[in-house]
Design a protein around this motif. Sequence first.
Motif, PDB file in Angstrom:
ATOM      1  N   CYS A  50      14.309   4.661   1.832  1.00  0.00           N
ATOM      2  CA  CYS A  50      13.842   3.452   2.516  1.00  0.00           C
ATOM      3  C   CYS A  50      12.442   3.089   2.028  1.00  0.00           C
ATOM      4  O   CYS A  50      12.136   1.913   1.803  1.00  0.00           O
ATOM      5  N   GLY A  51      11.599   4.098   1.870  1.00  0.00           N
ATOM      6  CA  GLY A  51      10.258   3.841   1.357  1.00  0.00           C
ATOM      7  C   GLY A  51      10.285   3.274  -0.046  1.00  0.00           C
ATOM      8  O   GLY A  51       9.523   2.355  -0.378  1.00  0.00           O
ATOM      9  N   LYS A  52      11.169   3.814  -0.882  1.00  0.00           N
ATOM     10  CA  LYS A  52      11.285   3.284  -2.238  1.00  0.00           C
ATOM     11  C   LYS A  52      11.815   1.863  -2.233  1.00  0.00           C
ATOM     12  O   LYS A  52      11.352   0.999  -2.992  1.00  0.00           O
ATOM     13  N   MET A  53      12.769   1.593  -1.379  1.00  0.00           N
ATOM     14  CA  MET A  53      13.304   0.232  -1.293  1.00  0.00           C
ATOM     15  C   MET A  53      12.221  -0.752  -0.852  1.00  0.00           C
ATOM     16  O   MET A  53      12.210  -1.911  -1.282  1.00  0.00           O
ATOM     17  N   GLN A  54      11.302  -0.289  -0.019  1.00  0.00           N
ATOM     18  CA  GLN A  54      10.229  -1.156   0.438  1.00  0.00           C
ATOM     19  C   GLN A  54       9.274  -1.528  -0.695  1.00  0.00           C
ATOM     20  O   GLN A  54       8.577  -2.541  -0.605  1.00  0.00           O
ATOM     21  N   ASP A  61      16.710  -7.731   4.495  1.00  0.00           N
ATOM     22  CA  ASP A  61      15.657  -7.875   5.500  1.00  0.00           C
ATOM     23  C   ASP A  61      14.279  -7.716   4.859  1.00  0.00           C
ATOM     24  O   ASP A  61      13.333  -8.442   5.210  1.00  0.00           O
ATOM     25  N   LEU A  62      14.156  -6.776   3.929  1.00  0.00           N
ATOM     26  CA  LEU A  62      12.885  -6.586   3.224  1.00  0.00           C
ATOM     27  C   LEU A  62      12.525  -7.836   2.427  1.00  0.00           C
ATOM     28  O   LEU A  62      11.367  -8.275   2.425  1.00  0.00           O
ATOM     29  N   TRP A  90       6.023   6.798   1.972  1.00  0.00           N
ATOM     30  CA  TRP A  90       7.454   6.535   2.133  1.00  0.00           C
ATOM     31  C   TRP A  90       7.716   5.297   2.973  1.00  0.00           C
ATOM     32  O   TRP A  90       8.742   4.658   2.849  1.00  0.00           O
ATOM     33  N   ASP A  91       6.796   4.952   3.855  1.00  0.00           N
ATOM     34  CA  ASP A  91       7.028   3.814   4.743  1.00  0.00           C
ATOM     35  C   ASP A  91       5.828   2.881   4.690  1.00  0.00           C
ATOM     36  O   ASP A  91       4.994   2.862   5.576  1.00  0.00           O
ATOM     37  N   SER A  92       5.732   2.101   3.625  1.00  0.00           N
ATOM     38  CA  SER A  92       4.549   1.262   3.404  1.00  0.00           C
ATOM     39  C   SER A  92       4.729  -0.169   3.891  1.00  0.00           C
ATOM     40  O   SER A  92       3.810  -0.974   3.780  1.00  0.00           O
ATOM     41  N   ARG A  93       5.884  -0.495   4.453  1.00  0.00           N
ATOM     42  CA  ARG A  93       6.125  -1.883   4.863  1.00  0.00           C
ATOM     43  C   ARG A  93       5.126  -2.316   5.939  1.00  0.00           C
ATOM     44  O   ARG A  93       4.544  -3.398   5.864  1.00  0.00           O
ATOM     45  N   GLY A 136       4.870   2.974  -4.718  1.00  0.00           N
ATOM     46  CA  GLY A 136       5.073   3.775  -3.525  1.00  0.00           C
ATOM     47  C   GLY A 136       4.104   4.924  -3.364  1.00  0.00           C
ATOM     48  O   GLY A 136       4.269   5.744  -2.462  1.00  0.00           O
ATOM     49  N   GLN A 137       3.064   4.988  -4.198  1.00  0.00           N
ATOM     50  CA  GLN A 137       2.072   6.051  -4.105  1.00  0.00           C
ATOM     51  C   GLN A 137       0.700   5.472  -3.793  1.00  0.00           C
ATOM     52  O   GLN A 137       0.409   4.323  -4.118  1.00  0.00           O
ATOM     53  N   GLY A 138      -0.158   6.280  -3.161  1.00  0.00           N
ATOM     54  CA  GLY A 138      -1.477   5.808  -2.791  1.00  0.00           C
ATOM     55  C   GLY A 138      -2.535   6.877  -2.925  1.00  0.00           C
ATOM     56  O   GLY A 138      -2.241   8.053  -3.155  1.00  0.00           O
ATOM     57  N   VAL A 139      -3.786   6.451  -2.782  1.00  0.00           N
ATOM     58  CA  VAL A 139      -4.930   7.353  -2.856  1.00  0.00           C
ATOM     59  C   VAL A 139      -5.926   6.933  -1.781  1.00  0.00           C
ATOM     60  O   VAL A 139      -6.059   5.746  -1.471  1.00  0.00           O
ATOM     61  N   LEU A 140      -6.603   7.926  -1.187  1.00  0.00           N
ATOM     62  CA  LEU A 140      -7.649   7.665  -0.204  1.00  0.00           C
ATOM     63  C   LEU A 140      -8.973   8.155  -0.783  1.00  0.00           C
ATOM     64  O   LEU A 140      -9.188   9.358  -0.942  1.00  0.00           O
ATOM     65  N   PHE A 141      -9.860   7.211  -1.126  1.00  0.00           N
ATOM     66  CA  PHE A 141     -11.175   7.541  -1.661  1.00  0.00           C
ATOM     67  C   PHE A 141     -12.153   7.759  -0.510  1.00  0.00           C
ATOM     68  O   PHE A 141     -12.267   6.919   0.379  1.00  0.00           O
TER      69      PHE A 141
END
Length: 279
Positions: A180-184, A225-226, A122-125, A71-76
């Motif tokens: 919700c983001g974690k569930m995704q 649904d996910l 949080w909302d990566s779906r 659930g975490q990201g980085v922008l290079f």
Amino acid sequence: MYYHWGFNENYHKSHTVDGPLGVVSAGYIQVAYNSRTDRPEGLGDWQLLWVKSGRLRLEGRSDGVSELTAGQGVLFRPGEPQIYRYFEDECTESCWVHFGGSDAPALVERLGLGDFRLGELWDSREMESGVRQLVRELQQKDFAFEEKANALLVSILVALARGQRTGGLPAGETAIKAICGKMQTEYMLRVPNAEYAARCGVSLPHFLRSFRSVTGTSPQQYLLDLRMQAAKELLLDTDYPVERISAMIGIDDPLYFSRVFKKHQGVSPTAYRKAGRLN
């Protein structure tokens, strides 16, 4: 390990985009062995990278060594060191998009992502779905695929930007949005509702009421649904047997999965795959 990606030959070799905006490549991967990406000088384009499950260790950054977890990201940024490591015991699954062009910096700033370096998604779906569509566009290269790829890129960045704005929501809604983001990213795991309630710092009944108030559905239905969305994408994008897809989305019994899928979609997993391949 599975590895699925697509790229634009016009940009991929140099990782620079000669034009206002362009997608260089996109993909998703699950790594079942120790692996290291080592680009100390960075690349000529931007890269958005996020972890769907497992963890990824970042090195060579001015802010020190960091880890990305589910659930975490980085922008290079262009020219920024890209040094990161996957771990065998984690079976890390991640997604990425490389993009560039003269309009890219202004687009990032306009969406309020100029300060985004490392953070929660949080909302990566929608972002993950966008990457899967990007891969197909870059592989198939149908008419106007570059324009479609750019539209999908903007959609992904907008989803990221909206996820960074949850701090302005009421506290209870923010907590549910975070869950919700974690569930995704955890839909394949068996995480009890009591644990999600504990993460929100509320009782289980309070969590269940709040979840339905914010999302309009129950945690169980949201999770189903996910899983069904992930199953549909795997059926179309891979040749994995139904039994493996069932296990990948967190349902151990493939017969139960087939029944639930048919109830959810109106057709069996096999029929859904066959129809999708014909279109």
